[in-house]
Design an enzyme around this catalytic site. Sequence first.
Site, PDB file in Angstrom:
ATOM      1  CE  LYS A  83      -6.165  -8.990 -52.427  1.00  0.00           C
ATOM      2  NZ  LYS A  83      -5.899  -8.756 -53.863  1.00  0.00           N
TER       3      LYS A  83
HETATM    4  O1  G3P Z   1      -3.440  -7.581 -56.120  1.00  0.00           O
HETATM    5  C1  G3P Z   1      -2.757  -6.592 -55.458  1.00  0.00           C
HETATM    6  C2  G3P Z   1      -1.443  -6.213 -56.051  1.00  0.00           C
HETATM    7  O2  G3P Z   1      -0.772  -7.326 -56.524  1.00  0.00           O
HETATM    8  C3  G3P Z   1      -1.466  -5.048 -56.979  1.00  0.00           C
HETATM    9  O3  G3P Z   1      -0.261  -4.851 -57.643  1.00  0.00           O
HETATM   10  O4  G3P Z   1       1.108  -3.741 -59.394  1.00  0.00           O
HETATM   11  O5  G3P Z   1      -1.126  -2.763 -58.753  1.00  0.00           O
HETATM   12  O6  G3P Z   1       0.801  -2.616 -57.205  1.00  0.00           O
HETATM   13  P1  G3P Z   1       0.154  -3.416 -58.278  1.00  0.00           P
END
Ligand code: G3P
Length: 231
Positions: A83
Amino acid sequence: MKLFIDSANLDHIREIHGWGILAGVTTNPSLIAKEGGDFLQTVHDICELVRGPVSAEVVAQDVDGMVEEGRLLAKVHEEVVVKVPLIEAGLAATRVLSSEGIKVNVTLCFNATQALYAALAGATYISPFLGRLDDIGASGIDLIEEIVQIYANNPDISTQVLAASIRHPGHLIQSAMAGAHVATVPYKVFKQSVKHPLTDRGNQGFLDDWATVPDRDIVGQVQRWLSSRVV
Ligand code: G3P
């Protein structure tokens, strides 16, 4: 549409994997830090458990550093997807890694041009962040729709749209309807969205009615029924 879980918690991953619906896992440095274990061992354990693509993120911010970290992460397990963040160096690193046959998930995508650049650089997955766009008053789902259409208009692009930063069941359904190839879903959203009060009420009603039947042993009934038919 395929479903990944957005987590580095082995218990949570094991539980949802047990439902039989999981195709892969995404992690990020925040999720790994939250669990507190050994980074590479965690990634390896997740790969062994799920046997599907598992995203592990580089932290270098320059091309050479990202490429070096990405090559090494890819050696941890054949299921590792490297990633990289959607910055200029991330695009260049994606080109290098993808040309070596290493799968790359380009993350932190917030507009359609970024998604086009990632695809042209050879990304296997592009990760638009729905929830974080909604947080600033933009529309995460509109971005998913744009990217899906741009990729569909360009048959040479094989990059998969991976809806990320999903905060609630609506995001998941809207992503599926918009044509995202994958959604990465937090454990909490999986647990929320599997439940419905009418399912529970209906299930209890069936059990209550079955309790009035004299012979309730289905296994025994089927075994006797089958053996009575053997000639
Ligand atoms: O893995 C990346 C993403 O899904 C993070 O989500 O909720 O931290 O914006 P969030």
